[in-house]
Design a protein around this motif. Structure first.
Motif, mmCIF file in Angstrom:
data_model
loop_
_atom_site.group_PDB
_atom_site.id
_atom_site.type_symbol
_atom_site.label_atom_id
_atom_site.label_comp_id
_atom_site.label_asym_id
_atom_site.label_seq_id
_atom_site.Cartn_x
_atom_site.Cartn_y
_atom_site.Cartn_z
ATOM 1 N N LEU A 85 1.282 6.818 -6.863
ATOM 2 C CA LEU A 85 0.176 7.641 -7.341
ATOM 3 C C LEU A 85 0.429 9.119 -7.075
ATOM 4 C CD1 LEU A 85 -2.874 5.421 -6.303
ATOM 5 C CD2 LEU A 85 -1.916 5.739 -8.585
ATOM 6 N N LEU A 86 1.042 9.450 -5.952
ATOM 7 C CA LEU A 86 1.377 10.845 -5.671
ATOM 8 C C LEU A 86 2.418 11.363 -6.674
ATOM 9 C CD1 LEU A 86 1.544 10.848 -1.754
ATOM 10 C CD2 LEU A 86 -0.243 11.841 -3.210
ATOM 11 N N LEU A 87 3.399 10.541 -6.986
ATOM 12 C CA LEU A 87 4.398 10.944 -7.979
ATOM 13 C C LEU A 87 3.771 11.080 -9.361
ATOM 14 C CD1 LEU A 87 7.433 8.718 -6.895
ATOM 15 C CD2 LEU A 87 7.177 11.181 -6.583
ATOM 16 N N LEU A 88 2.774 10.245 -9.661
ATOM 17 C CA LEU A 88 2.089 10.311 -10.947
ATOM 18 C C LEU A 88 1.402 11.653 -11.143
ATOM 19 C CD1 LEU A 88 1.009 8.943 -13.546
ATOM 20 C CD2 LEU A 88 -0.850 8.025 -12.155
ATOM 21 N N LEU A 89 0.926 12.255 -10.055
ATOM 22 C CA LEU A 89 0.264 13.548 -10.150
ATOM 23 C C LEU A 89 1.232 14.648 -10.566
ATOM 24 C CD1 LEU A 89 -2.000 13.422 -6.973
ATOM 25 C CD2 LEU A 89 -2.646 12.944 -9.333
ATOM 26 N N VAL A 90 2.516 14.447 -10.304
ATOM 27 C CA VAL A 90 3.527 15.454 -10.645
ATOM 28 C C VAL A 90 3.930 15.310 -12.108
ATOM 29 C CG1 VAL A 90 5.792 16.389 -10.072
ATOM 30 C CG2 VAL A 90 4.336 15.450 -8.267
ATOM 31 N N SER A 99 1.585 15.491 -17.292
ATOM 32 C CA SER A 99 1.098 14.969 -16.023
ATOM 33 C C SER A 99 -0.126 14.119 -16.291
ATOM 34 C CB SER A 99 0.748 16.111 -15.066
ATOM 35 O OG SER A 99 -0.373 16.825 -15.558
ATOM 36 N N ILE A 100 -0.659 13.504 -15.236
ATOM 37 C CA ILE A 100 -1.824 12.657 -15.396
ATOM 38 C C ILE A 100 -3.029 13.469 -15.862
ATOM 39 C CG2 ILE A 100 -2.449 12.925 -12.975
ATOM 40 C CD1 ILE A 100 -3.044 9.855 -15.198
ATOM 41 N N VAL A 159 4.152 12.092 -15.365
ATOM 42 C CA VAL A 159 3.849 10.716 -15.736
ATOM 43 C C VAL A 159 5.088 9.833 -15.631
ATOM 44 C CG1 VAL A 159 3.140 9.235 -17.652
ATOM 45 C CG2 VAL A 159 1.903 11.345 -17.204
ATOM 46 N N ARG A 160 6.237 10.357 -16.026
ATOM 47 C CA ARG A 160 7.436 9.511 -16.023
ATOM 48 C C ARG A 160 7.928 9.183 -14.613
ATOM 49 N NH1 ARG A 160 12.409 11.871 -15.436
ATOM 50 N NH2 ARG A 160 12.509 14.151 -15.319
ATOM 51 N N TYR A 161 7.387 9.848 -13.588
ATOM 52 C CA TYR A 161 7.745 9.509 -12.219
ATOM 53 C C TYR A 161 7.024 8.254 -11.731
ATOM 54 C CZ TYR A 161 10.018 14.066 -11.691
ATOM 55 O OH TYR A 161 10.848 15.156 -11.814
ATOM 56 N N LEU A 162 6.110 7.724 -12.540
ATOM 57 C CA LEU A 162 5.442 6.479 -12.193
ATOM 58 C C LEU A 162 6.417 5.335 -12.452
ATOM 59 C CD1 LEU A 162 2.780 5.236 -11.244
ATOM 60 C CD2 LEU A 162 2.135 4.978 -13.634
ATOM 61 N N CYS A 163 7.381 5.221 -11.561
ATOM 62 C CA CYS A 163 8.498 4.289 -11.729
ATOM 63 C C CYS A 163 8.833 3.688 -10.375
ATOM 64 C CB CYS A 163 9.693 5.026 -12.328
ATOM 65 S SG CYS A 163 11.203 4.053 -12.420
ATOM 66 N N PHE A 164 9.054 2.377 -10.348
ATOM 67 C CA PHE A 164 9.346 1.677 -9.100
ATOM 68 C C PHE A 164 10.617 2.201 -8.443
ATOM 69 C CE2 PHE A 164 9.783 -2.358 -6.628
ATOM 70 C CZ PHE A 164 8.513 -2.346 -6.088
ATOM 71 N N ALA A 165 11.591 2.606 -9.241
ATOM 72 C CA ALA A 165 12.844 3.112 -8.678
ATOM 73 C C ALA A 165 12.616 4.403 -7.897
ATOM 74 C CB ALA A 165 13.865 3.344 -9.791
ATOM 75 N N TYR A 166 11.745 5.284 -8.417
ATOM 76 C CA TYR A 166 11.445 6.521 -7.706
ATOM 77 C C TYR A 166 10.702 6.225 -6.401
ATOM 78 C CZ TYR A 166 12.734 9.291 -11.807
ATOM 79 O OH TYR A 166 13.425 9.873 -12.843
ATOM 80 N N SER A 167 9.717 5.339 -6.462
ATOM 81 C CA SER A 167 8.924 5.030 -5.268
ATOM 82 C C SER A 167 9.775 4.401 -4.179
ATOM 83 C CB SER A 167 7.764 4.088 -5.644
ATOM 84 O OG SER A 167 6.959 4.649 -6.643
ATOM 85 N N ILE A 168 10.529 3.354 -4.532
ATOM 86 C CA ILE A 168 11.359 2.680 -3.536
ATOM 87 C C ILE A 168 12.491 3.593 -3.069
ATOM 88 C CG2 ILE A 168 12.883 0.721 -3.127
ATOM 89 C CD1 ILE A 168 9.926 0.052 -3.247
ATOM 90 N N GLY A 169 13.083 4.355 -3.991
ATOM 91 C CA GLY A 169 14.134 5.289 -3.586
ATOM 92 C C GLY A 169 13.628 6.307 -2.586
ATOM 93 N N LEU A 170 12.443 6.861 -2.830
ATOM 94 C CA LEU A 170 11.878 7.840 -1.905
ATOM 95 C C LEU A 170 11.536 7.201 -0.564
ATOM 96 C CD1 LEU A 170 10.948 10.735 -1.485
ATOM 97 C CD2 LEU A 170 8.742 10.125 -2.497
ATOM 98 N N ALA A 201 0.829 -1.205 0.000
ATOM 99 C CA ALA A 201 0.000 0.000 0.000
ATOM 100 C C ALA A 201 0.865 1.257 0.000
ATOM 101 C CB ALA A 201 -0.932 -0.011 1.206
ATOM 102 N N CYS A 202 1.949 1.259 0.781
ATOM 103 C CA CYS A 202 2.844 2.426 0.827
ATOM 104 C C CYS A 202 3.453 2.699 -0.544
ATOM 105 C CB CYS A 202 3.941 2.201 1.861
ATOM 106 S SG CYS A 202 3.387 2.210 3.573
ATOM 107 N N ILE A 203 3.890 1.650 -1.221
ATOM 108 C CA ILE A 203 4.510 1.819 -2.539
ATOM 109 C C ILE A 203 3.513 2.411 -3.523
ATOM 110 C CG2 ILE A 203 5.446 0.551 -4.507
ATOM 111 C CD1 ILE A 203 6.715 -1.379 -2.479
ATOM 112 N N TRP A 204 2.275 1.912 -3.502
ATOM 113 C CA TRP A 204 1.289 2.410 -4.458
ATOM 114 C C TRP A 204 0.842 3.834 -4.138
ATOM 115 C CZ3 TRP A 204 -1.016 2.000 -9.004
ATOM 116 C CH2 TRP A 204 -0.714 0.891 -9.766
ATOM 117 N N VAL A 205 0.731 4.171 -2.865
ATOM 118 C CA VAL A 205 0.373 5.548 -2.508
ATOM 119 C C VAL A 205 1.439 6.516 -2.999
ATOM 120 C CG1 VAL A 205 0.091 7.150 -0.579
ATOM 121 C CG2 VAL A 205 -1.107 4.956 -0.562
ATOM 122 N N VAL A 206 2.701 6.184 -2.766
ATOM 123 C CA VAL A 206 3.799 7.047 -3.227
ATOM 124 C C VAL A 206 3.812 7.121 -4.753
ATOM 125 C CG1 VAL A 206 6.314 7.286 -3.311
ATOM 126 C CG2 VAL A 206 5.206 6.633 -1.187
#
Length: 437
Positions: free
Chosen positions: A95-100, A401-402, A102-113, A88-93
């Motif tokens: 989706l928040l990055l997706l709002l900024v 953006s989305i 589209v290319r931030y919808l990446c597992f590396a960005y989510s896990i890195g953050l 759930a934490c990974i998906w919330v992060v």
């Protein structure tokens, strides 16, 4: 034997959980909306569609499913584990990055953050111990960031393979504003794939050891984690196939470096924050270097003095049947030397039943083609030419953006809009004003 049976049972439960949770369906809706926007963009720019949004969505779904199973097998063999709260934490992060962007919808960005947040929380061990926020904080502290970064590296290896395999065919021709204000041709290579992953639940009470020795630990149960991978590139300097191959090679190198840093962080935990930062900064570095590379060279999709350059060829068209390729120069049609776009249609009308073409291929060699013309054939044989430099309709190269995917506006003047939206250039506005006068 009992361990393998329980593992198969957990896999069945995880598959059922994947079908009832919303994350995978959110990914499918997002991808369908994205390809729908691309088809609308093609219709606005070139008045035809090169792709079918339904076919492209289906292609990315089944190829993502295949690659997801491959990555899942590798992750299970390595012993990469993940809790339901962490999913759930990974998906919330994400989706928040997706709002900024589209290319931030990446597992590396989510896990890195999340790795950076975990590092910050390590300085406050007694804080956030109660309530829902405390539950989330505990889940973040317990996340195995090095193992998840290994998973991110595996996903980028899959992304590199998919970019090499499908990237060129997903390219959308664009009319872009060049450095000197002139309109030039280019391509957008952007694609996303939904990957259903099946990962191990962390070992704990009631779980048995795995039937094999794993590199990164892990338990017996399995949890589903749908993720989206994808890449986004823009080029004015090379053909889609070459750009996709170059992007694929860089993504593969990135995944190898990230894999090495993540394994080092697993063996020595202080390197975890270094690996998390590298996951984000190196990925951003790839985007920055690609943009710098495009700015440092002159556009190649511009018309020469004699002839008209081909930007794209419609699938199933007479041009494709004759073997005309993007990047080639159409010199003569039925003996007429082309010096502007309107001459192509006029020259084809000289003989409505047959056409003779002279082209220059990428090596500068002459190429002679001929073909009968039938009723229902495209009026330009399916050839999409590079835009004229005084053209008036362009797609801007701002990050999307989305919101630009869900709601696409067209025909807007004097405003910078992301790719997927259109803009009339200043020259077009001047022409319109002159006509009104």
């Amino acid at each position: 034997m009992n361990g393998i049976t329980e593992l198969l049972g957990s896999l069945g439960n995880a598959l059922l959980h994947l079908l009832i949770q919303p994350y995978y369906y959110i990914a499918l809706v997002f991808i369908a909306l994205y390809y729908r926007r691309q088809v609308a963009l093609e219709r606005k720019l070139i008045h035809v569609k090169l792709h079918s949004w339904a076919q492209e969505t289906w292609r990315t779904v089944w190829s993502g499913l295949v690659m997801g199973l491959v990555v899942s097998i590798a992750a299970v063999l390595l012993g990469i584990s993940l809790s339901g709260t962490a999913v759930a934490c990974i998906w919330v992060v994400s989706l928040l990055l997706l709002l900024v962007r589209v290319r931030y919808l990446c597992f590396a960005y989510s896990i890195g953050l999340l790795g950076i947040i975990q590092f910050v929380l390590s300085f406050f061990p007694d804080a956030l111990q109660s309530g829902e926020i405390g539950t989330i904080a505990v889940a973040l502290r317990e996340m195995d960031i090095p193992a998840l970064l290994v998973l991110a590296a595996l996903l980028h290896m899959a992304e590199a393979l998919l970019a090499r395999w499908q990237g060129a065919r997903l390219a959308t021709p664009l009319f872009l504003k060049g450095k000197r204000g002139k309109v030039v041709g280019g391509y957008q290579l952007q694609a996303f794939w939904p990957l259903p992953l099946f990962l191990l639940v962390p070992a704990g009470a009631g779980t048995e050891a795995l039937p094999w020795q794993t590199l990164l630990g892990g338990g017996l149960g399995i949890v589903s984690l749908p993720v989206i991978i994808g890449f986004s590139e823009m080029t004015q300097s090379m053909l889609p196939g070459r750009k996709a191959a170059r992007t694929s090679g860089r993504l593969l190198l990135y995944s190898i470096v990230l894999m090495g840093l993540s394994l080092l962080a697993f063996w020595w935990s202080p390197l975890t924050v270094v690996a998390a930062l590298a996951a984000i900064t190196l990925h951003e570095g790839l985007s920055w270097y690609s943009a710098l590379e495009e700015r440092s060279v002159s556009p190649v999709f511009v018309h020469p003095l004699a002839g008209r350059k081909v930007l794209a060829v419609l699938p199933g068209s007479p041009a494709q049947d004759m073997g005309i390729l993007p990047g080639e120069i159409l010199l003569k049609v039925n003996g007429v030397l082309l010096t502007n776009a309107s001459q192509l249609h006029e020259a084809l009308r000289m003989n409505p039943a047959f056409c003779k073409l002279e082209l220059l291929n990428a090596e500068g060699e002459s190429k002679y083609l001929q073909r009968a013309i039938f009723d229902g054939d495209h009026h330009q044989l399916g050839i999409i030419l590079v835009p004229e430099q005084d053209g008036y309709l362009t797609a801007e190269t701002k990050p999307s953006s989305i919101f630009s995917i869900v709601m696409m506006k067209t025909g807007t003047r004097n405003r910078s809009l992301p790719v997927g939206e259109l803009k009339r250039t200043k020259s077009a506005k001047s022409k319109a004003d002159s006509a009104e006068v």
